[in-house]
Write a protein that holds these residues in place. Structure first.
Motif, PDB file in Angstrom:
ATOM      1  N   CYS A 110       0.855  -1.185   0.000  1.00 57.90           N
ATOM      2  CA  CYS A 110       0.000   0.000   0.000  1.00 57.90           C
ATOM      3  C   CYS A 110       0.891   1.235   0.000  1.00 57.90           C
ATOM      4  O   CYS A 110       1.950   1.240   0.633  1.00 57.90           O
ATOM      5  CB  CYS A 110      -0.904  -0.016   1.223  1.00 57.90           C
ATOM      6  N   SER A 225      -1.884  -3.481   3.753  1.00 52.80           N
ATOM      7  CA  SER A 225      -3.049  -3.021   4.507  1.00 52.80           C
ATOM      8  C   SER A 225      -3.342  -1.549   4.222  1.00 52.80           C
ATOM      9  O   SER A 225      -2.440  -0.757   3.964  1.00 52.80           O
ATOM     10  CB  SER A 225      -2.809  -3.217   6.005  1.00 52.80           C
ATOM     11  N   LEU A 226      -4.608  -1.198   4.300  1.00 51.20           N
ATOM     12  CA  LEU A 226      -5.028   0.198   4.216  1.00 51.20           C
ATOM     13  C   LEU A 226      -5.498   0.715   5.570  1.00 51.20           C
ATOM     14  O   LEU A 226      -6.072   1.780   5.668  1.00 51.20           O
ATOM     15  CB  LEU A 226      -6.169   0.343   3.196  1.00 51.20           C
ATOM     16  N   HIS A 227      -5.264  -0.069   6.632  1.00 59.21           N
ATOM     17  CA  HIS A 227      -5.812   0.276   7.941  1.00 59.21           C
ATOM     18  C   HIS A 227      -4.704   0.224   9.001  1.00 59.21           C
ATOM     19  O   HIS A 227      -4.708  -0.633   9.878  1.00 59.21           O
ATOM     20  CB  HIS A 227      -6.924  -0.712   8.302  1.00 59.21           C
ATOM     21  N   ASN A 270     -10.984   1.012   3.834  1.00 58.19           N
ATOM     22  CA  ASN A 270     -10.323   0.023   4.693  1.00 58.19           C
ATOM     23  C   ASN A 270     -11.302  -0.662   5.641  1.00 58.19           C
ATOM     24  O   ASN A 270     -10.900  -1.243   6.647  1.00 58.19           O
ATOM     25  CB  ASN A 270      -9.200   0.674   5.500  1.00 58.19           C
ATOM     26  N   GLU A 273     -11.003  -4.286   6.912  1.00 52.00           N
ATOM     27  CA  GLU A 273      -9.962  -4.607   7.882  1.00 52.00           C
ATOM     28  C   GLU A 273     -10.358  -4.170   9.284  1.00 52.00           C
ATOM     29  O   GLU A 273      -9.578  -4.315  10.225  1.00 52.00           O
ATOM     30  CB  GLU A 273      -8.644  -3.928   7.484  1.00 52.00           C
TER      31      GLU A 273
END
Length: 556
Positions: A110, A225-227, A270, A273
């Protein structure tokens, strides 16, 4: 189920987050002002991609900080607007500012996590402060955060800045951040333990100890991850470090989104997640709908003289109370608290839409980049939908069998990262490549650790110090309360030093197989040239020795 029973259920489900919210207010507090100058210096790290509207104000606010020594590094992540020029102009006037350029985004990363990973490597100071490019720090923010880290034992801390709100959806949805955080996270338990289940944070503002960040792997452990708000504290906790939360309302402000559309898409990017995770969304939907929305529906239809009316009225008050308190404490518009039931419905709509997009394997779009769901994520979504449609229990844990791991070979071009781990005796060990001699690396989890000793004896007998021998135990995921017990077991079983990887970062990077020892031959650059897995058998030993022997003539 009659209306009285529904009203009683809604009363109970509204009371739980209301009570927890009130308890958490004793823990989630603003940071104290330091009475003396702080000792440690800070690196303020700002990833920036097309942030020409924000970056000048953000840097101006950072540079206004006082009573502490700091640097501010902005990583331009391939911006196509005037971000670079704005930062360059400020850097010319103030030597505390450095402009860096991001390398090309590797596959599987990401953009933000890669930018933060690069920034951490280029930082000079022992405290790392990660802020988004739309966060404005107060003039005393850095000093207060540094003072907190100096007087606490936590390795990572985070706080939610005061959220500036403009559009209808911002006012309706963004304040729910505090409600969900304080209403469903037991913060006292978060401080007492290192359990990863109690991980929480805000990706807009983090402060971390640089040595702990390097040891646990930091953002490299959540590269896809985007979180990072949830995932980064989880990385630290799995590595055995403590994390904490503080009220950042008077430390920073942030305007996350500018339009209703951005708010909807931003909260959904996100979601899978967090609340929309397949194992979470069903129980959380029940808790939120029944505790925060259903009481208002029952109150509308119930007889004012009935028991159902009384229960639902009490539930409505307990649904509103946290929101009204939050409006006062965190400087939010009061009217959005009155629209709380509508906000909950829209929030859940975002979560279910995000899960549906994941089920269809539609890409998530953010900052001009598309992020595809991994195959494992898609399989997990399908599994959850099948279970849900089959009518199985909403609250039972979902078991997913991972695909068998592939056995890595020399052709995989694996490279061992630098190591900074502690052994079972509490001694710190660091390994930085390139080294002066080849390395034989033994990696095993708790089940496979029994196979390490024969390999150690064979290598020592054959090479007698001509190669480096390193043993690593994968103890990733071990609860913090059990770590001392695990160390004691290693001390009892193994008299020689074994490095303990509490984060599980190394086994993940080298694609290690569970329940057996993984034996790697590394050249001086850390590149894997041979791999064997399992017990110390004659054929396996000979293959490792043959590969090692090819490297020895190259060592001066």
């Amino acid at each position: 189920m009659n209306i009285e029973t529904l009203a009683l259920i809604s009363f109970i489900l509204a009371a739980i987050p209301c009570g927890l919210f009130l308890l958490n207010l004793f823990v989630y507090r603003p940071l104290a002002n330091p009475k003396l100058p702080v000792k440690q210096s800070l690196s303020v790290l700002i990833p920036a991609r097309n942030e020409e509207q924000n970056i000048h104000a953000t840097l101006t606010a950072v540079l206004a900080n006082r009573d502490c020594d700091f640097e501010a590094i902005v990583l331009d992540d391939h911006s196509t607007d005037a971000t670079t020029q704005i930062v360059a102009e400020i850097a010319e006037k103030d030597s505390r500012v450095r402009l860096e350029s991001a390398p090309p985004l590797p596959d599987g990363w990401c953009g933000k996590q890669h930018a933060c990973h690069v920034l951490a490597k280029r930082a000079r100071h022992p405290l790392l402060v990660f802020i988004d490019a739309d966060v404005r720090l107060s003039p005393d923010a850095l000093a207060r955060m540094a003072h907190f880290m100096e007087h606490s034992e936590v390795a990572l801390a985070s706080g939610v800045p005061r959220q500036e709100l403009g559009t209808f959806l911002e006012r309706l949805l963004i304040p729910l951040i505090h409600f969900v955080l304080l209403g469903f996270l037991p913060m006292h338990a978060m401080r007492w333990t290192r359990w990863a289940a109690f991980s929480a944070g805000c990706g807009q503002l983090f402060i971390a100890r640089r040595d702990a960040y390097a040891q646990c792997g930091g953002h490299s452990m959540l590269r896809d991850s985007l979180h990072d708000g949830v995932k980064l504290p989880r990385v630290f906790r799995k590595a055995g470090f403590r994390t904490d939360l503080f009220d950042a309302t008077d430390l920073a402000t942030c305007r996350m989104y500018q339009t209703n559309g951005e708010t909807w898409c931003g909260l959904g990017k996100n979601a899978t997640e967090g609340l929309a995770a397949p194992a979470t969304i069903l129980p959380m939907s029940v808790l939120l709908l029944c505790g925060q929305t259903l009481p208002f529906v029952i109150l509308f239809f119930a007889d004012p003289n009935s028991v159902a009316f009384n229960y639902s009225a009490g539930a409505c008050l307990m649904a509103w109370l946290p929101r009204l308190l939050a409006a006062r404490l965190f400087k939010q518009p009061w009217w959005n608290a009155l629209a709380h039931p509508l906000g909950i419905v829209l929030l859940l709509g975002i979560q279910w839409q995000a899960l549906w997009r994941k089920f269809l394997n539609q890409p998530m779009k953010w900052k001009g980049r598309n992020y595809m769901h991994s195959k494992n994520q898609k399989k997990l979504s399908v599994t959850c939908w099948v279970i849900a449609l089959a009518g199985m229990s909403l609250f039972s844990p979902i078991s997913v069998h991972a695909a068998p791991e592939k056995k890595p070979t020399a052709s995989t071009n694996l490279v061992c990262p630098n190591l900074a781990l502690q052994d079972q005796f509490g001694t710190n060990h660091t390994v930085h490549f390139p080294t002066t001699q080849p390395t034989i690396l033994l990696v095993a989890d708790r089940e496979g650790s029994a196979q390490i000793e024969p390999w150690v004896k064979a290598v020592k007998k054959n090479y007698d110090g001509r190669v480096s021998l390193i043993g690593v135990a994968n103890v990733g995921g071990a609860p913090g309360l059990l770590q001392n017990m695990i160390r004691n077991k290693f001390r009892t079983k193994l008299p020689y030093s074994i490095l303990l990887d509490w984060s599980g970062a190394l086994p993940k990077t080298l694609h290690c197989t569970k329940d057996v020892v993984n034996v790697f031959v590394l050249d001086i650059s850390g590149r894997v040239i041979a791999v064997e897995k399992g017990e110390c058998l004659p054929d396996s030993v000979q293959k490792i020795f043959n590969a090692t022997d090819t490297l020895l003539p190259k060592v001066k």
